[in-house]
Design a protein around this motif. Structure first.
Motif, PDB file in Angstrom:
ATOM      1  N   ARG A  58      33.613  25.614  42.373  1.00 17.28           N
ATOM      2  CA  ARG A  58      33.084  24.606  41.619  1.00 17.28           C
ATOM      3  C   ARG A  58      32.259  25.350  40.628  1.00 17.28           C
ATOM      4  NH1 ARG A  58      28.656  22.466  44.898  1.00 17.28           N
ATOM      5  NH2 ARG A  58      28.492  20.550  43.329  1.00 17.28           N
ATOM      6  N   CYS A  59      31.750  26.593  40.800  1.00 17.21           N
ATOM      7  CA  CYS A  59      30.922  27.230  39.754  1.00 17.21           C
ATOM      8  C   CYS A  59      31.644  27.484  38.492  1.00 17.21           C
ATOM      9  CB  CYS A  59      30.444  28.545  40.412  1.00 17.21           C
ATOM     10  SG  CYS A  59      29.103  28.257  41.732  1.00 17.21           S
ATOM     11  N   VAL A  60      32.921  27.779  38.648  1.00 13.86           N
ATOM     12  CA  VAL A  60      33.629  28.421  37.641  1.00 13.86           C
ATOM     13  C   VAL A  60      33.986  26.847  36.617  1.00 13.86           C
ATOM     14  CG1 VAL A  60      35.921  29.140  36.822  1.00 13.86           C
ATOM     15  CG2 VAL A  60      34.993  30.163  38.565  1.00 13.86           C
ATOM     16  N   GLN A  61      34.303  25.885  37.723  1.00 11.20           N
ATOM     17  CA  GLN A  61      34.714  24.337  36.693  1.00 11.20           C
ATOM     18  C   GLN A  61      33.358  23.995  36.189  1.00 11.20           C
ATOM     19  OE1 GLN A  61      35.552  22.270  40.169  1.00 11.20           O
ATOM     20  NE2 GLN A  61      37.904  22.686  39.983  1.00 11.20           N
ATOM     21  N   ALA A  62      32.232  24.335  36.549  1.00 12.08           N
ATOM     22  CA  ALA A  62      30.950  24.275  35.914  1.00 12.08           C
ATOM     23  C   ALA A  62      30.819  24.854  34.664  1.00 12.08           C
ATOM     24  CB  ALA A  62      29.690  24.146  36.792  1.00 12.08           C
ATOM     25  N   GLY A  63      31.639  25.970  34.541  1.00 13.17           N
ATOM     26  CA  GLY A  63      31.414  26.787  33.097  1.00 13.17           C
ATOM     27  C   GLY A  63      31.038  28.223  33.468  1.00 13.17           C
ATOM     28  N   ALA A  64      30.720  28.667  34.707  1.00 14.45           N
ATOM     29  CA  ALA A  64      30.121  29.907  34.994  1.00 14.45           C
ATOM     30  C   ALA A  64      31.208  31.026  34.489  1.00 14.45           C
ATOM     31  CB  ALA A  64      29.949  30.227  36.773  1.00 14.45           C
ATOM     32  N   ARG A  65      30.692  32.044  34.146  1.00 16.01           N
ATOM     33  CA  ARG A  65      31.659  33.217  33.440  1.00 16.01           C
ATOM     34  C   ARG A  65      31.910  34.082  34.448  1.00 16.01           C
ATOM     35  NH1 ARG A  65      31.219  34.356  28.013  1.00 16.01           N
ATOM     36  NH2 ARG A  65      32.463  36.231  28.709  1.00 16.01           N
ATOM     37  N   ALA A  66      31.082  34.099  35.579  1.00 12.41           N
ATOM     38  CA  ALA A  66      31.228  35.171  36.647  1.00 12.41           C
ATOM     39  C   ALA A  66      30.663  34.335  37.882  1.00 12.41           C
ATOM     40  CB  ALA A  66      30.670  36.440  36.316  1.00 12.41           C
ATOM     41  N   VAL A  67      31.201  34.701  39.168  1.00 10.77           N
ATOM     42  CA  VAL A  67      30.792  34.349  40.138  1.00 10.77           C
ATOM     43  C   VAL A  67      30.043  35.748  40.994  1.00 10.77           C
ATOM     44  CG1 VAL A  67      31.228  33.252  42.661  1.00 10.77           C
ATOM     45  CG2 VAL A  67      31.911  32.374  40.359  1.00 10.77           C
ATOM     46  N   TRP A  68      28.643  35.571  41.386  1.00 14.43           N
ATOM     47  CA  TRP A  68      28.430  36.739  42.242  1.00 14.43           C
ATOM     48  C   TRP A  68      28.242  36.711  43.751  1.00 14.43           C
ATOM     49  CZ3 TRP A  68      24.033  39.995  39.481  1.00 14.43           C
ATOM     50  CH2 TRP A  68      23.357  40.894  40.212  1.00 14.43           C
ATOM     51  N   LEU A 127      34.380  38.647  50.455  1.00 14.58           N
ATOM     52  CA  LEU A 127      34.722  38.674  48.886  1.00 14.58           C
ATOM     53  C   LEU A 127      36.192  38.504  48.442  1.00 14.58           C
ATOM     54  CD1 LEU A 127      33.957  40.098  46.140  1.00 14.58           C
ATOM     55  CD2 LEU A 127      34.326  42.342  47.093  1.00 14.58           C
ATOM     56  N   ARG A 128      37.275  39.121  49.162  1.00 12.06           N
ATOM     57  CA  ARG A 128      38.336  38.772  48.952  1.00 12.06           C
ATOM     58  C   ARG A 128      38.877  37.390  48.829  1.00 12.06           C
ATOM     59  NH1 ARG A 128      42.625  42.135  52.221  1.00 12.06           N
ATOM     60  NH2 ARG A 128      42.271  43.606  50.806  1.00 12.06           N
ATOM     61  N   HIS A 129      38.355  36.432  49.459  1.00  5.87           N
ATOM     62  CA  HIS A 129      38.682  35.094  49.529  1.00  5.87           C
ATOM     63  C   HIS A 129      38.117  34.418  48.227  1.00  5.87           C
ATOM     64  CE1 HIS A 129      40.067  35.692  53.687  1.00  5.87           C
ATOM     65  NE2 HIS A 129      38.926  36.339  54.056  1.00  5.87           N
ATOM     66  N   VAL A 130      37.084  34.825  48.117  1.00  7.70           N
ATOM     67  CA  VAL A 130      36.653  34.230  46.865  1.00  7.70           C
ATOM     68  C   VAL A 130      37.166  34.624  45.745  1.00  7.70           C
ATOM     69  CG1 VAL A 130      34.450  34.348  45.106  1.00  7.70           C
ATOM     70  CG2 VAL A 130      33.963  34.056  47.787  1.00  7.70           C
ATOM     71  N   ILE A 131      37.540  35.842  45.532  1.00 12.45           N
ATOM     72  CA  ILE A 131      38.389  36.479  44.264  1.00 12.45           C
ATOM     73  C   ILE A 131      39.614  35.749  44.065  1.00 12.45           C
ATOM     74  CG2 ILE A 131      39.653  38.515  43.299  1.00 12.45           C
ATOM     75  CD1 ILE A 131      37.478  40.124  44.505  1.00 12.45           C
ATOM     76  N   ALA A 132      40.235  35.403  45.322  1.00 13.51           N
ATOM     77  CA  ALA A 132      41.768  34.721  45.338  1.00 13.51           C
ATOM     78  C   ALA A 132      41.304  33.382  45.204  1.00 13.51           C
ATOM     79  CB  ALA A 132      42.300  34.794  46.807  1.00 13.51           C
ATOM     80  N   GLY A 191      40.626  33.524  40.995  1.00 14.83           N
ATOM     81  CA  GLY A 191      41.807  33.976  40.313  1.00 14.83           C
ATOM     82  C   GLY A 191      41.255  34.783  38.998  1.00 14.83           C
ATOM     83  N   LYS A 192      41.883  34.473  37.755  1.00 14.20           N
ATOM     84  CA  LYS A 192      41.537  35.219  36.450  1.00 14.20           C
ATOM     85  C   LYS A 192      40.695  34.383  35.777  1.00 14.20           C
ATOM     86  CE  LYS A 192      44.490  38.590  37.140  1.00 14.20           C
ATOM     87  NZ  LYS A 192      43.768  40.025  37.483  1.00 14.20           N
ATOM     88  N   GLN A 193      40.017  32.974  36.210  1.00 12.21           N
ATOM     89  CA  GLN A 193      39.341  32.352  35.458  1.00 12.21           C
ATOM     90  C   GLN A 193      38.058  32.956  35.043  1.00 12.21           C
ATOM     91  OE1 GLN A 193      39.899  27.943  36.940  1.00 12.21           O
ATOM     92  NE2 GLN A 193      40.539  28.963  38.892  1.00 12.21           N
ATOM     93  N   ALA A 194      37.355  34.022  36.067  1.00  8.51           N
ATOM     94  CA  ALA A 194      36.170  34.406  35.810  1.00  8.51           C
ATOM     95  C   ALA A 194      35.959  35.476  36.539  1.00  8.51           C
ATOM     96  CB  ALA A 194      35.029  33.362  36.272  1.00  8.51           C
ATOM     97  N   GLN A 195      35.074  36.277  36.103  1.00  7.86           N
ATOM     98  CA  GLN A 195      34.894  37.532  36.820  1.00  7.86           C
ATOM     99  C   GLN A 195      34.009  37.529  38.266  1.00  7.86           C
ATOM    100  OE1 GLN A 195      32.954  40.199  33.930  1.00  7.86           O
ATOM    101  NE2 GLN A 195      34.793  41.424  33.885  1.00  7.86           N
ATOM    102  N   VAL A 196      34.115  38.466  39.211  1.00  9.19           N
ATOM    103  CA  VAL A 196      33.540  38.204  40.507  1.00  9.19           C
ATOM    104  C   VAL A 196      32.935  39.586  40.726  1.00  9.19           C
ATOM    105  CG1 VAL A 196      33.901  38.012  43.133  1.00  9.19           C
ATOM    106  CG2 VAL A 196      35.148  36.825  41.306  1.00  9.19           C
TER     107      VAL A 196
END
Length: 350
Positions: free
Chosen positions: A230-240, A259-264, A267-272
């Protein structure tokens, strides 16, 4: 050599001995029984590495790209309050040492040092912000950060209310000088209607923050893959990925576990990025091996700050020495190489 190798692990006790009881308790305590705060530290040591061999590790490079900017190391300083209660130089000491190390410093909106002075140190810095119920009340503080050179906005989303703590004695807010924090807000800000933390944060706030500041937005406080999406869809450049150091919701999951589940999911849409319980260079490598793009340290720099700028500078050096040694022992030359240590065929066990 053994004493030097264990210097980082002794920082907490050093801080306990040097700081007043209320200040140290504020830095170290977690919410309620402190289960999440304690588990967050322990879980990193359960991450198993799967090292490569027969690799040339003569030259190891620590630099990485964060939000399109090259930085010197893949770890930075997380936002924390009351730095000037830990040492008179506070954020300035933290900034100078972090600039020397080549890391990113995330400055709390509650900082006790003017943003302009932090910017003058030359540190690469981002602003951490809570949004108030009346968003317009945040505008002067945000504008000061942009004018002082902040290059990203870190929106903290896990604090609609402040989690309950069980103080052992005096509460820090009753004994600390109010001049040591929140100096970047307008006078009288906290007494205005709508100045309380927003209870209605939503995806639209990312748009508002990005449009007002013109800066990339990082969302801090995410523990679920669906929220990360949801964060990435809303325009977040990175998720912390963060549980606020265990200071908000006790019994919240440890960041190493999710952590690994969030990264999966991202994907490549934003940094984590990740924080929460990291206390050493080995912990930094563990987080990078799980796929994090960067690691942020919270309590460790605060404890080192009891020695002022030299203490924080040494902390960065010691973390760097541990990271480089671990990379060489793992057959890795760059932070990106570390992700290969957690191959799907041989998963880390948590």
């Amino acid at each position: 050599m053994t004493e030097d190798a264990r210097w980082l692990s002794g920082l907490e006790e050093q801080a306990r001995a040097r700081l007043s009881a209320p200040v140290f308790e504020y830095l170290a305590q977690g919410a309620r029984e402190g289960r999440t705060a304690a588990r967050s530290v322990d879980t990193w040591s359960s991450v198993e590495l799967h090292p490569h061999v027969l690799r040339d590790v003569t030259d190891v490079e620590l630099g990485t790209d964060l939000l399109g900017t090259r930085v010197g190391v893949p770890w930075g300083v997380a936002p924390t309050t009351l730095q000037r209660a830990v040492h008179p130089d506070g954020e300035l000491a933290m900034a100078r040492a972090t600039a020397e190390a080549g890391g990113v410093m995330v400055v709390s909106s509650n900082a006790g040092t003017p943003f302009s002075l932090i910017g003058d140190t030359g540190v690469h810095w981002w602003l951490q912000a809570y949004l108030p119920a009346d968003r317009t009340l945040a505008v002067p503080m945000l504008d000061r950060a942009v004018a002082a050179g902040a290059s990203a906005m870190v929106l903290t989303v896990d604090t609609p209310v402040v989690g309950t703590k069980y103080p052992a004695g005096d509460v820090v807010w009753d004994v600390v000088d109010p001049a040591l924090l929140r100096v970047n807000f307008d006078v009288g800000h906290d007494g205005q209607p709508g100045s309380d933390k927003a209870l209605d944060l939503g995806p639209h706030d990312l748009d508002w923050l990005a449009e007002h500041t013109g800066l990339p937005v990082v969302v801090k406080g995410v523990l679920r893959p669906d929220d990360a999406v949801r964060c990435v869809q809303a325009g977040a450049r990175a998720v912390w990925v963060s549980n606020h150091g265990g200071r908000q919701l006790d019994r919240a999951v440890a960041t190493a576990t999710v952590l690994r589940h969030v990264i999966a999911a991202v994907g490549k849409q934003a940094q984590v990025y990740v924080d929460g319980g990291l206390r050493s260079g080995l912990d930094v490598v563990a987080a990078l091996s799980l796929g994090a793009d960067a690691v942020f340290l919270g309590r460790l720099p605060l404890y080192a700050l009891t020695d002022g700028e030299p203490g924080v500078a040494r902390m960065h050096r010691e973390v760097g020495l541990q990271v480089v040694e671990t990379m060489r022992l793992s057959g890795c030359r760059t932070p990106a190489d570390l992700a290969a240590l957690s191959a799907p065929s041989a998963p880390n066990r948590l």
